[in-house]
Enzyme design. Structure first.
Site, PDB file in Angstrom:
ATOM      1  N   ASN A 137       0.872  -1.168   0.000  1.00 18.83           N
ATOM      2  CA  ASN A 137       0.000   0.000   0.000  1.00 18.83           C
ATOM      3  C   ASN A 137       0.912   1.222   0.000  1.00 18.83           C
ATOM      4  OD1 ASN A 137      -1.779   2.059   0.465  1.00 18.83           O
ATOM      5  ND2 ASN A 137      -2.318   1.435   2.563  1.00 18.83           N
ATOM      6  N   TRP A 138       1.033   1.836  -1.166  1.00 18.23           N
ATOM      7  CA  TRP A 138       1.976   2.963  -1.293  1.00 18.23           C
ATOM      8  C   TRP A 138       1.431   4.251  -0.694  1.00 18.23           C
ATOM      9  CZ3 TRP A 138       3.993   2.191  -7.026  1.00 18.23           C
ATOM     10  CH2 TRP A 138       4.930   1.153  -7.023  1.00 18.23           C
ATOM     11  N   LYS A 139       0.158   4.263  -0.345  1.00 18.38           N
ATOM     12  CA  LYS A 139      -0.468   5.484   0.190  1.00 18.38           C
ATOM     13  C   LYS A 139      -0.170   6.650  -0.762  1.00 18.38           C
ATOM     14  CE  LYS A 139      -0.181   3.368   4.651  1.00 18.38           C
ATOM     15  NZ  LYS A 139      -0.134   3.478   6.101  1.00 18.38           N
TER      16      LYS A 139
ATOM     17  N   HIS B 245      -9.624   1.468   4.603  1.00 16.39           N
ATOM     18  CA  HIS B 245      -8.356   1.591   5.343  1.00 16.39           C
ATOM     19  C   HIS B 245      -8.575   2.553   6.517  1.00 16.39           C
ATOM     20  CE1 HIS B 245      -4.247   2.697   6.330  1.00 16.39           C
ATOM     21  NE2 HIS B 245      -3.886   1.560   5.754  1.00 16.39           N
TER      22      HIS B 245
ATOM     23  N   GLU C  74      -6.905   4.904   7.629  1.00 14.38           N
ATOM     24  CA  GLU C  74      -6.647   6.327   7.344  1.00 14.38           C
ATOM     25  C   GLU C  74      -7.841   6.963   6.649  1.00 14.38           C
ATOM     26  OE1 GLU C  74      -2.891   5.671   5.396  1.00 14.38           O
ATOM     27  OE2 GLU C  74      -2.033   5.110   7.325  1.00 14.38           O
TER      28      GLU C  74
ATOM     29  N   GLU D 116      -5.746  -4.897  10.488  1.00 12.83           N
ATOM     30  CA  GLU D 116      -4.688  -3.919  10.738  1.00 12.83           C
ATOM     31  C   GLU D 116      -4.974  -3.171  12.030  1.00 12.83           C
ATOM     32  OE1 GLU D 116      -2.568  -2.724   6.854  1.00 12.83           O
ATOM     33  OE2 GLU D 116      -4.283  -1.421   7.083  1.00 12.83           O
TER      34      GLU D 116
ATOM     35  N   GLY E  57       2.298   2.127  10.717  1.00 10.24           N
ATOM     36  CA  GLY E  57       3.302   3.186  10.574  1.00 10.24           C
ATOM     37  C   GLY E  57       3.996   3.559  11.866  1.00 10.24           C
TER      38      GLY E  57
ATOM     39  N   SER F 135       3.096  -2.255  10.344  1.00 11.60           N
ATOM     40  CA  SER F 135       4.547  -2.348  10.585  1.00 11.60           C
ATOM     41  C   SER F 135       5.139  -3.703  10.200  1.00 11.60           C
ATOM     42  CB  SER F 135       4.877  -1.996  12.039  1.00 11.60           C
ATOM     43  OG  SER F 135       4.558  -0.645  12.304  1.00 11.60           O
TER      44      SER F 135
ATOM     45  N   GLY G 218       2.612  -1.121   4.269  1.00 12.01           N
ATOM     46  CA  GLY G 218       2.769   0.281   3.889  1.00 12.01           C
ATOM     47  C   GLY G 218       4.245   0.609   3.679  1.00 12.01           C
ATOM     48  N   GLY G 219       4.869   1.144   4.705  1.00 16.57           N
ATOM     49  CA  GLY G 219       6.245   1.654   4.637  1.00 16.57           C
ATOM     50  C   GLY G 219       7.225   0.733   3.927  1.00 16.57           C
TER      51      GLY G 219
END
Ligand code: PGA
Length: 246
Positions: free
Chosen positions: A9-11, A94, A96, A166, A172, A212, A233-234
């Site tokens: 997930n590159w956001k 998600h 966010e 999640e 993150g 994470s 993500g990251g």
């Protein structure tokens, strides 16, 4: 046997140039991973990614969609449009989006049903906040999200979607759920699916862990009986890390 799925997930990250380099790096070394591989990118980069990954094992996903096919919804992109350009997956609900754009379980339900009707694979996100975890409300919270988010979906369709568990406190933050805790909650989610949609759907549905996930913790997480992959993500932004995850 459920096939695991690793989704990046590159956001709101990356540029065209970075994407070209990323895909080149990945395709040079990807080999034949045992998992399905998905990259979820910002809308504007989807056509380029679809081009670059055409005919490869990498599938492309969006990070959100609207449930209407078209209409006066300035700034929105419909599932129908995603399907039109060849996208296969879409992240729905998600945390966010729930947190910053007030998405509700009801929105999740409308989007998930629409995505399924179009043949898109939804990755439906659920998870508790840190305070909910401290109050031992994790199960109650994820159950509520699932009962409303997946309301009125047929048992057949349930096995086509992916759930990503999640925990919000792990996204993150570098704080990762222990593999044991992740497995317990995901096992609980599978139990909820079994009660609502039957044993077959519960056995078939893929449930990922997210929050994470890094090259150094993914192995232990994926070794758990109920964990069918990861939403990352990251660590999905760097090609070497992403390859290490695969
Ligand atoms: P993270 O993000 O891997 O950076 O924690 C996961 C996600 O938001 O899907």
């Amino acid at each position: 046997m459920r096939k695991s799925v690793i989704a990046g997930n590159w956001k709101m990250h990356k540029s065209l140039k970075e994407i070209d380099i990323f895909v080149e790096n990945i395709l040079n070394s990807i080999g034949t991973p045992t998992s399905d591989v998905v990259l979820c990118a910002p809308y504007v980069y989807l056509p380029r990614l679809l081009d670059l990954t055409k005919g490869t094992i990498i599938k492309i996903g969006a990070q959100n969609m609207h449930y209407e096919d078209k209409g006066a919804y300035t700034g929105e992109v419909s599932g129908e449009m995603l399907k039109d350009i060849g996208v296969d997956y879409v992240i729905i609900g998600h945390s966010e989006r729930r947190q910053y754009y007030n998405e509700t379980d009801n929105d999740v339900n409308l989007k998930t049903k629409k995505a399924l009707s179009l043949g898109l694979t939804p990755i439906v996100c659920v998870g508790e906040t840190e305070s909910e975890k401290e109050e031992f409300r994790t199960e109650e919270v994820v159950k509520g999200q699932i009962l409303v988010g997946l309301k009125n979906i047929s048992s057949d369709d349930i096995s086509k979607l992916i759930i990503a568990y999640e925990p919000i406190w792990a996204i993150g933050t570098g704080k990762v759920a222990t593999s044991n805790d992740a497995n317990k909650v995901i096992g609980f989610i599978r139990e909820v699916i079994k009660n609502e949609f039957g044993e077959k759907s519960a056995n078939e549905i893929r449930i990922q862990y997210g929050g994470s996930v890094k090259p150094d913790n993914i192995k232990e997480l994926l070794a758990q009986s109920d964990v069918d992959g990861a939403l990352v993500g990251g660590a999905s932004l760097n090609p070497n890390d992403f390859l290490a995850l695969l």
